[in-house]
Design an enzyme around this catalytic site. Structure first.
Site, PDB file in Angstrom:
ATOM      1  N   TYR A   1      29.820  13.391  57.708  1.00 33.12           N
ATOM      2  CA  TYR A   1      28.898  14.302  57.015  1.00 33.12           C
ATOM      3  C   TYR A   1      29.658  14.976  55.885  1.00 33.12           C
ATOM      4  O   TYR A   1      30.800  15.404  56.053  1.00 33.12           O
ATOM      5  CB  TYR A   1      28.360  15.359  57.985  1.00 33.12           C
TER       6      TYR A   1
ATOM      7  N   GLU B   1      23.986  16.610  49.576  1.00 32.94           N
ATOM      8  CA  GLU B   1      24.389  16.257  50.938  1.00 32.94           C
ATOM      9  C   GLU B   1      24.380  14.747  51.136  1.00 32.94           C
ATOM     10  O   GLU B   1      23.434  14.073  50.716  1.00 32.94           O
ATOM     11  CB  GLU B   1      23.434  16.922  51.934  1.00 32.94           C
TER      12      GLU B   1
END
Length: 386
Positions: A102, A190
């Site tokens: 992530y 993101e």
């Protein structure tokens, strides 16, 4: 303003972040053709502005063009969290996945600095990781006058226990993600997941990007990317009228002038046991027609059991707000109870107009919130009895 995955990833690619080859399809036949062009195997991904697409069945792997067409036919038209899928992204399959990571760039409002957030536990359940295993989330704050430094990406790579051979590429991707964040006036960029492929390469499989609405005047290209079909009709109409409106899941609607006052109003509603049904800021100089439009919008929510007006007049005039309320009520047949708190410029004139219409008023915000919560409860009880 939120962007679709395919839009975010294309912006990422402009900053050197590797993404899979792929194209957007609007029909099953287009998905088949794109899959053929990609070599016969692809992943079909619904393009809607919400999370949880995979769990909802909106992401499917196709091992052939025929299967891609069938998957696209199953996904197009499906509803995910209230949003209808009108297009799919057809991406090439990644060459094996060794690990899912992530990575995000966003603002730390407490520190008033941008930051890089990274975790070796990427994937669909990253929210659970942040909630249950916060030690797996690693952060590096960025000095905006300098940008991302090498020692920061080295710290993140080591903290995530990444293989040493990907550290160089990881640095380039972090720098690219932050540059994309800064260049496009984003509030979030993101990648989830950022994968390490079976070949030892890094690849951004998914992308999410939110743009600061206040910066759209200097980002015309991004403003054109707004997907109006993905927005609730009430929010789209509010924006056209110059009203800031966000629908929530509560039972008490708020109409307030000023973002800070709106937040305080929502907090005090919760303090007295209610749940706000929206965030609505009519602005500093709201006219009667804007107030009428705002009231029509909030009353269109079937879950609303009461309405609380909290207006502190400065530029906004209390009598104008009162006229807007009365004008809207002439056009809308509603039995929803309403509580009005007016203070400041022309507040007494506004309260006099409302008193003639037998509107429930309050002298303070606390009194107004308490009355609104009580009115909502009474309306709910009346509805149950009937």
């Amino acid at each position: 303003m939120n962007l679709h995955e395919y839009q975010a990833k294309r912006l990422f690619a402009e900053h050197g972040i590797p993404i899979p080859h792929g194209e957007v399809a609007f029909t099953p036949e287009e998905a088949r053709k794109i899959t053929q062009d990609l070599g016969g195997r692809a992943v079909i991904k619904s393009q809607v502005l919400t999370g949880g697409r995979g769990k909802a069945g909106g992401i499917k792997v196709a091992q052939s063009p025929d299967e891609a067409e069938a998957n696209a036919r199953a996904i197009l038209g499906m509803t995910i969290k209230g949003l209808t899928v009108n297009k799919v992204l057809v991406d090439e399959l990644a060459p094996g996945i060794r690990q899912e990571l992530y990575l995000a760039a966003l603002i730390d409002r407490g520190r008033r600095l941008p930051m890089i957030m990274a975790s070796a536990a990427g994937g669909m359940d990253i929210e659970d990781v942040a909630d249950k295993s916060p030690e797996k989330i690693h952060i590096a704050h960025i000095d905006p006058t300098i940008g991302v430094r090498g020692f920061q990406t080295t710290y993140l790579a080591r903290a995530m226990n990444l293989p040493r051979e990907v550290w160089g590429d990881f640095h380039k991707i972090v720098v690219g993600l932050y540059d994309c964040f800064k260049t496009n006036d984003a509030s979030l960029t993101e990648i989830n997941p950022l994968i390490i492929t079976g070949e030892g390469k890094l690849l951004a499989l998914d992308g999410k990007m939110s743009i600061d609405d206040n910066a759209l005047s200097r980002q015309p290209r991004l403003a054109e990317m707004r997907d109006f079909d993905e927005e609730p009709p009430t929010e789209a109409e509010a924006r056209r009228t110059g009203i800031t409106f966000i629908k929530l899941d509560g039972n008490i609607c708020c109409m307030v002038n000023g973002a800070g006052l709106a937040m305080a109003t929502m907090d005090i509603i919760k303090l007295y046991g209610g749940e706000p049904a929206n965030f609505l800021d009519i602005g500093g100089g709201a006219r009667a027609d804007q107030v009428a439009t705002a009231l029509r919008l909030i009353l269109s929510d079937p879950n609303v059991e009461a309405v609380l007006f909290n207006i502190f007049g400065g530029i906004t005039r209390g009598d104008e707000v009162a006229r807007g309320i009365l004008s809207a009520l002439e056009q809308i047949d509603t039995k929803v109870p309403m509580v009005v708190r007016l203070a400041g410029t022309n507040a007494q004139e506004g309260l006099a107009l409302l008193a003639e219409a037998d509107m429930l008023t309050a002298a303070t915000l606390s009194e107004a919130a308490e009355k609104a919560v009580a009115a909502a409860k009474a309306a709910r009880e009346t509805g149950r009895k009937s």
